[in-house]
Design a protein around this motif. Structure first.
Motif, PDB file in Angstrom:
ATOM      1  N   ILE A  18       0.898  -1.152   0.000  1.00 41.08           N
ATOM      2  CA  ILE A  18       0.000   0.000   0.000  1.00 41.08           C
ATOM      3  C   ILE A  18       0.935   1.199   0.000  1.00 41.08           C
ATOM      4  O   ILE A  18       1.732   1.366   0.924  1.00 41.08           O
ATOM      5  CB  ILE A  18      -0.923   0.003   1.233  1.00 41.08           C
ATOM      6  CG1 ILE A  18      -1.810  -1.241   1.233  1.00 41.08           C
ATOM      7  CG2 ILE A  18      -1.761   1.284   1.255  1.00 41.08           C
ATOM      8  CD1 ILE A  18      -2.667  -1.396   2.481  1.00 41.08           C
ATOM      9  N   VAL A  19       0.859   2.007  -1.060  1.00 43.03           N
ATOM     10  CA  VAL A  19       1.855   3.057  -1.282  1.00 43.03           C
ATOM     11  C   VAL A  19       1.206   4.420  -1.420  1.00 43.03           C
ATOM     12  O   VAL A  19       0.243   4.591  -2.175  1.00 43.03           O
ATOM     13  CB  VAL A  19       2.686   2.769  -2.560  1.00 43.03           C
ATOM     14  CG1 VAL A  19       3.730   3.846  -2.783  1.00 43.03           C
ATOM     15  CG2 VAL A  19       3.336   1.402  -2.496  1.00 43.03           C
ATOM     16  N   MET A  25       9.645  12.242  -4.530  1.00 39.88           N
ATOM     17  CA  MET A  25      10.281  10.929  -4.436  1.00 39.88           C
ATOM     18  C   MET A  25      10.458  10.311  -5.828  1.00 39.88           C
ATOM     19  O   MET A  25       9.709  10.607  -6.743  1.00 39.88           O
ATOM     20  CB  MET A  25       9.432   9.988  -3.575  1.00 39.88           C
ATOM     21  CG  MET A  25       9.240  10.456  -2.144  1.00 39.88           C
ATOM     22  SD  MET A  25      10.761  10.504  -1.195  1.00 39.88           S
ATOM     23  CE  MET A  25      11.174   8.789  -1.130  1.00 39.88           C
ATOM     24  N   ASP A  26      11.436   9.420  -5.940  1.00 40.39           N
ATOM     25  CA  ASP A  26      11.656   8.662  -7.174  1.00 40.39           C
ATOM     26  C   ASP A  26      10.762   7.431  -7.125  1.00 40.39           C
ATOM     27  O   ASP A  26      11.183   6.355  -6.686  1.00 40.39           O
ATOM     28  CB  ASP A  26      13.124   8.279  -7.288  1.00 40.39           C
ATOM     29  CG  ASP A  26      13.432   7.407  -8.494  1.00 40.39           C
ATOM     30  OD1 ASP A  26      12.546   7.216  -9.363  1.00 40.39           O
ATOM     31  OD2 ASP A  26      14.567   6.892  -8.564  1.00 40.39           O
ATOM     32  N   CYS A  27       9.533   7.587  -7.541  1.00 39.26           N
ATOM     33  CA  CYS A  27       8.543   6.516  -7.453  1.00 39.26           C
ATOM     34  C   CYS A  27       8.996   5.277  -8.220  1.00 39.26           C
ATOM     35  O   CYS A  27       8.918   4.163  -7.712  1.00 39.26           O
ATOM     36  CB  CYS A  27       7.193   7.024  -7.972  1.00 39.26           C
ATOM     37  SG  CYS A  27       5.848   5.839  -7.792  1.00 39.26           S
ATOM     38  N   ILE A  57       1.050   6.924  -9.150  1.00 39.89           N
ATOM     39  CA  ILE A  57       1.801   5.830  -8.514  1.00 39.89           C
ATOM     40  C   ILE A  57       1.423   4.508  -9.169  1.00 39.89           C
ATOM     41  O   ILE A  57       2.286   3.695  -9.510  1.00 39.89           O
ATOM     42  CB  ILE A  57       1.527   5.792  -6.998  1.00 39.89           C
ATOM     43  CG1 ILE A  57       2.057   7.060  -6.316  1.00 39.89           C
ATOM     44  CG2 ILE A  57       2.156   4.537  -6.374  1.00 39.89           C
ATOM     45  CD1 ILE A  57       1.605   7.230  -4.881  1.00 39.89           C
ATOM     46  N   ALA A  58       0.130   4.281  -9.365  1.00 41.06           N
ATOM     47  CA  ALA A  58      -0.334   3.042  -9.999  1.00 41.06           C
ATOM     48  C   ALA A  58       0.203   2.911 -11.422  1.00 41.06           C
ATOM     49  O   ALA A  58       0.613   1.818 -11.840  1.00 41.06           O
ATOM     50  CB  ALA A  58      -1.860   2.984  -9.983  1.00 41.06           C
ATOM     51  N   ILE A  94       2.819  -1.162   4.278  1.00 32.24           N
ATOM     52  CA  ILE A  94       2.340   0.206   4.053  1.00 32.24           C
ATOM     53  C   ILE A  94       3.582   1.077   4.017  1.00 32.24           C
ATOM     54  O   ILE A  94       4.327   1.149   4.998  1.00 32.24           O
ATOM     55  CB  ILE A  94       1.371   0.646   5.172  1.00 32.24           C
ATOM     56  CG1 ILE A  94       0.168  -0.302   5.211  1.00 32.24           C
ATOM     57  CG2 ILE A  94       0.923   2.089   4.949  1.00 32.24           C
ATOM     58  CD1 ILE A  94      -0.763  -0.081   6.393  1.00 32.24           C
ATOM     59  N   THR A  95       3.819   1.729   2.873  1.00 36.61           N
ATOM     60  CA  THR A  95       5.121   2.343   2.652  1.00 36.61           C
ATOM     61  C   THR A  95       5.042   3.546   1.717  1.00 36.61           C
ATOM     62  O   THR A  95       4.004   3.838   1.146  1.00 36.61           O
ATOM     63  CB  THR A  95       6.096   1.274   2.085  1.00 36.61           C
ATOM     64  OG1 THR A  95       7.413   1.816   2.041  1.00 36.61           O
ATOM     65  CG2 THR A  95       5.671   0.806   0.706  1.00 36.61           C
ATOM     66  N   GLY A  96       6.166   4.224   1.559  1.00 35.11           N
ATOM     67  CA  GLY A  96       6.282   5.300   0.592  1.00 35.11           C
ATOM     68  C   GLY A  96       6.519   6.665   1.198  1.00 35.11           C
ATOM     69  O   GLY A  96       7.155   7.502   0.590  1.00 35.11           O
TER      70      GLY A  96
END
Length: 124
Positions: A18-19, A25-27, A57-58, A94-96
């Protein structure tokens, strides 16, 4: 990353991210680190003016070969994961963004209390 790979070797289970992250940020670079380990990304918005839109992001996840979708909140993402009925149950990361982590902690009523587990004052 090594810890996740070791965990996967010892007990294989699907890994779902889950981001939510900031636009600075460098996605792509971030998600590429997980590409061989994860089965899905669920992108969620974070409540910051400089947030990267969850649809972007997706799209980045799909571009690096990871199935991805969006949800309006972490709660909705967790409900989606539950509805997948994966067996064995997936690992969920859960991150990002620390902002996303803070939102999750606030929603779960588990905000830090001002001291770490060793009893010292934390840095504000």
């Amino acid at each position: 990353m090594g810890a996740l790979a070791d965990l996967e070797k010892r007990g294989p289970r699907p890994l779902i991210l889950i981001v939510g992250m900031l636009a600075s940020m460098d996605c792509e670079g971030f998600l590429m680190n997980f590409a061989v380990l994860i089965c899905r990304v669920i992108a969620v918005p974070i409540q910051q003016d400089t947030a990267l839109p969850s649809e972007e992001i997706a799209q980045v996840a799909r571009r690096v070969g990871i199935p991805a979708e969006t949800r309006d909140s972490v709660g909705d993402a967790l409900a989606t994961i539950s509805a997948l009925g994966l067996a064995p149950a997936p690992r969920i990361l859960i991150t990002g963004s620390l902002y996303l982590a803070g939102e999750v902690l606030a929603a779960n009523s588990t905000l830090p209390t001002g001291s770490d587990t060793r009893g010292r004052n934390s840095i504000p």
